[in-house]
Scaffold this motif. Structure first.
Motif, PDB file in Angstrom:
ATOM      1  N   UNK A  29       0.777  -1.226   0.029  1.00 39.28           N
ATOM      2  CA  UNK A  29       0.223   0.088  -0.037  1.00 39.28           C
ATOM      3  C   UNK A  29       0.808   1.283   0.010  1.00 39.28           C
ATOM      4  N   UNK A  30       1.873   1.343   0.848  1.00 38.12           N
ATOM      5  CA  UNK A  30       2.955   2.399   0.829  1.00 38.12           C
ATOM      6  C   UNK A  30       3.364   2.639  -0.608  1.00 38.12           C
ATOM      7  N   UNK A  31       3.804   1.623  -1.206  1.00 32.99           N
ATOM      8  CA  UNK A  31       4.652   1.601  -2.312  1.00 32.99           C
ATOM      9  C   UNK A  31       3.618   2.174  -3.634  1.00 32.99           C
ATOM     10  N   UNK A  32       2.505   1.584  -3.524  1.00 32.91           N
ATOM     11  CA  UNK A  32       1.571   1.568  -4.591  1.00 32.91           C
ATOM     12  C   UNK A  32       0.419   2.249  -4.972  1.00 32.91           C
ATOM     13  N   UNK A  33       0.082   2.650  -3.458  1.00 32.97           N
ATOM     14  CA  UNK A  33      -1.553   2.940  -3.210  1.00 32.97           C
ATOM     15  C   UNK A  33      -2.426   2.082  -3.700  1.00 32.97           C
ATOM     16  N   UNK A  34      -2.235   0.871  -3.711  1.00 34.60           N
ATOM     17  CA  UNK A  34      -3.004  -0.060  -4.266  1.00 34.60           C
ATOM     18  C   UNK A  34      -3.700  -0.959  -3.215  1.00 34.60           C
ATOM     19  N   UNK A  35      -4.936  -0.871  -2.910  1.00 35.43           N
ATOM     20  CA  UNK A  35      -5.514  -2.169  -1.868  1.00 35.43           C
ATOM     21  C   UNK A  35      -5.937  -3.209  -2.771  1.00 35.43           C
ATOM     22  N   UNK A  36      -5.138  -4.504  -2.269  1.00 34.47           N
ATOM     23  CA  UNK A  36      -5.496  -5.716  -2.983  1.00 34.47           C
ATOM     24  C   UNK A  36      -6.586  -6.471  -2.014  1.00 34.47           C
ATOM     25  N   UNK A  37      -7.540  -6.849  -2.684  1.00 37.52           N
ATOM     26  CA  UNK A  37      -8.703  -7.631  -1.826  1.00 37.52           C
ATOM     27  C   UNK A  37      -8.800  -8.928  -2.368  1.00 37.52           C
ATOM     28  N   UNK A  38      -8.543 -10.093  -1.842  1.00 33.93           N
ATOM     29  CA  UNK A  38      -8.883 -11.263  -2.473  1.00 33.93           C
ATOM     30  C   UNK A  38     -10.278 -11.636  -2.193  1.00 33.93           C
ATOM     31  N   UNK A  39     -11.156 -11.462  -3.150  1.00 38.62           N
ATOM     32  CA  UNK A  39     -12.518 -11.890  -3.046  1.00 38.62           C
ATOM     33  C   UNK A  39     -12.597 -13.152  -3.139  1.00 38.62           C
ATOM     34  N   UNK A  40     -12.302 -14.062  -3.926  1.00 35.11           N
ATOM     35  CA  UNK A  40     -12.664 -15.435  -3.877  1.00 35.11           C
ATOM     36  C   UNK A  40     -11.475 -16.236  -4.536  1.00 35.11           C
TER      37      UNK A  40
END
Ligand code: HSE
Length: 422
Positions: A29-40
Motif C-alpha cells: 500500500x505504501x509503495x503503490x497506493x493499491x489495496x488488493x482484496x482477495x475476493x474469491x
C-alpha cells in the motif's frame, strides 16, 4: 483504490501468494497506493477452504464462480498445465478480466492466442512468475530494456537441472544419485521429465523469444536436449579443460535469422554463469545499447515466486502494466545449420590406428580438431578420447559421430556436447 482479485490454484505458489499478500499488505500500500482484496479463492481440494477463511475470502471449487463474477478485476491462474488453465484464461479475458499467470507451459503453447485476445479486449496479462521465479526478468526486458536490441541470451532457467549438475561436480556422484537427492529435497517434480529433458527451459525460452524478438516459436523449431546423458566423466573432463557444463537456453539474433536452442553446454569456468550454484537461475543478456547484463536469483519456490506474482497484480491493479508487444517474423535457424565448437568423447579400444581412423572421418567432413586427449585410465576396458573442435557445422558433426560410432574399435555411442565461448 481497491482491486478485487480471484485466485485459482492453491499449490506451493498459490499458498505463498496468499501469505505474502497478507504479510506485506502495508508495504504494498505504501509503495503503490493499491489495496488488493482477495475476493474469491478456487481450488479443487475442499480442504483448502480454511486458507480462504483466514483471509475472509470466499471459497469455491468451481472456477466459473470467479470467471463470471463481475466484481472481480483480475484472475490469478496458478494451476499450471494446459487445461483447464487455458479455458479459464480465455473465458476470463472475454469477461473483461486481466490475468496474472505463472504458467510457462501454457504460454509457450498458446501465448500467441492469449496475448492476441488480451489485445482485443484491452486487458493485461502479467506473466513475470513464468520465467525465473523471483527474478524480475520480464519487466526488465519489456520495460527497463525497451530501447535495447537483445543480441544474445544465455540462461540457466531451470533450478532442478542446475542443482543436479552442481551436485554431480561437487560430490563426485552420478546423475541418478544427484537426481534422487533433488527429488528428496522436493526440488524436482515426481515425474522429473519436464525439468531433466529440458522442456521447462524450452517453455521459458519461448517466452523470452516473444519478449525479446516478438516471435512465438513452434515447439519443434527450438532444438531441445536435456541433461540425462551427461555423465560424471564428462563433467570432470570438462573441468580439466577449464569448462563447466550447464543446461543453457540460448538465443542469438543474426541478420535474418534467430537461433533458439536448449542443451547442455560447456562454458568457460571463469564466466559468471559457471558460478551459478545449487538451484539458482541466471540470465545473461548481450544488448545494444545497454551492453552485457546479468540477472541472478531464485528461480523456483513458493515464497520467492510470490514476489513476481504480486508485482504483476499490483502493476495491473495500478494501471502501470506495460503494453502487449507486437510480433515479428524471423526465420528460426535449423540446429543442423548452427556453427559452433564441440566437445566429443569416444570410448575406444586401446589399439593402434584408432586416432588415425577418427581423425580421417573428422577431416573428411571439414572438422578441425583444436585439442585431443586420450586417457590411460580404462572404463570397462575402453579408453576415453576427448576432442575439442574448432568451429564446425552441426550437420557435419552429426555425420561424423554416426561414422565414428560405426568403427569396430568404438564400443559405445560417442558423446557430443556443444561449447559456447562466452
Ligand atoms: N521446475 C522449475 C525448476 C521451477 O526446476 O526450475 C519452476 O519453473
Amino acid at each position: 483504490m481497491i482491486k478485487k482479485i480471484g485466485l485459482i490454484g492453491l499449490g506451493t505458489v498459490g499458498e505463498a501468494v496468499l501469505m505474502s499478500l497478507k504479510k506485506y499488505s502495508s508495504l504494498i500500500l505504501q509503495k503503490s497506493s493499491v489495496n488488493i482484496e482477495i475476493k474469491t479463492i478456487c481450488d479443487a481440494n475442499k480442504d483448502k477452504r480454511k486458507l480462504a477463511k483466514n483471509l475472509s475470502a470466499a471459497f469455491t471449487t468451481n472456477p466459473k464462480d470467479l470467471i463470471n463474477d463481475p466484481e472481480i478485476d483480475i484472475v490469478v491462474e496458478l494451476i499450471g498445465g494446459i487445461e483447464p488453465a487455458k479455458s479459464i484464461i480465455i473465458e476470463s479475458l472475454k469477461n473483461g478480466k486481466s490475468i496474472v499467470t505463472a504458467n510457462k507451459a501454457l504460454l509457450s503453447d498458446s501465448g500467441k492466442q492469449i496475448f492476441n485476445l488480451a489485445k482485443k479486449y484491452n486487458k493485461s496479462v502479467g506473466f513475470e512468475a513464468s520465467v525465473c521465479g523471483a527474478i524480475p526478468i520480464i519487466k526488465t526486458i519489456s520495460e527497463g530494456l525497451v530501447t535495447c536490441d537483445v543480441k544474445k541470451i544465455y540462461g540457466i532457467l531451470n533450478g532442478t537441472t542446475n542443482y543436479v549438475l552442481f551436485k554431480m561436480l561437487k560430490e563426485n556422484i552420478d546423475f541418478n544419485i544427484a537426481l534422487k537427492e533433488a527429488q528428496d529435497k522436493g526440488l524436482a517434480e515426481k515425474n522429473p521429465f519436464l525439468d531433466i529433458e529440458g522442456k521447462d527451459t524450452h517453455h521459458k525460452l519461448c517466452i523470452l523469444s516473444y519478449l525479446c524478438y516478438g516471435v512465438w516459436p513452434s515447439s519443434k523449431s527450438v532444438y531441445t536436449e536435456g541433461i540425462s546423458k551427461i555423465t560424471l566423466l564428462d563433467i570432470l573432463y570438462a573441468e580439466e579443460l577449464n569448462y563447466r557444463i550447464k543446461l543453457l537456453a540460448i538465443a542469438k539474433k543474426e541478420k535474418d535469422s534467430l537461433e533458439l536452442r536448449v542443451h547442455p553446454t560447456l562454458i568457460p569456468i571463469e564466466h559468471p554463469l559457471s558460478q551459478v550454484s545449487l538451484a539458482y537461475n541466471a540470465v545473461y543478456l548481450d544488448t545494444q545499447p545497454a551492453g552485457e547484463l546479468l540477472f541472478y536469483g531464485e528461480g523456483a519456490g513458493g515464497t520467492p515466486t510470490s514476489s513476481s506474482v504480486i508485482s504483476d497484480i499490483v502493476g495491473i491493479a495500478s494501471g502501470n502494466y506495460g503494453s502487449i508487444r507486437g510480433e515479428s517474423k524471423i526465420k528460426i535457424k535449423n540446429i543442423k545449420d548452427v556453427v559452433g565448437r564441440y566437445y566429443i568423447r569416444c570410448m575406444a579400444q586401446d589399439r593402434p590406428g584408432v586416432l588415425a581412423e577418427v581423425s580421417k572421418i573428422l577431416a573428411s567432413l571439414n572438422i578441425s580438431v583444436a585439442s585431443v586427449t586420450q586417457k590411460e585410465k580404462k572404463e570397462n576396458k575402453l579408453v576415453p578420447i576427448i576432442m575439442i573442435t574448432h568451429k564446425a557445422v552441426e550437420d557435419n558433426i552429426r555425420k561424423a559421430i554416426t561414422r565414428i560410432n560405426r568403427l569396430s574399435m568404438i564400443k559405445t555411442p560417442s558423446q557430443i556436447i556443444r561449447i559456447e565461448d562466452l
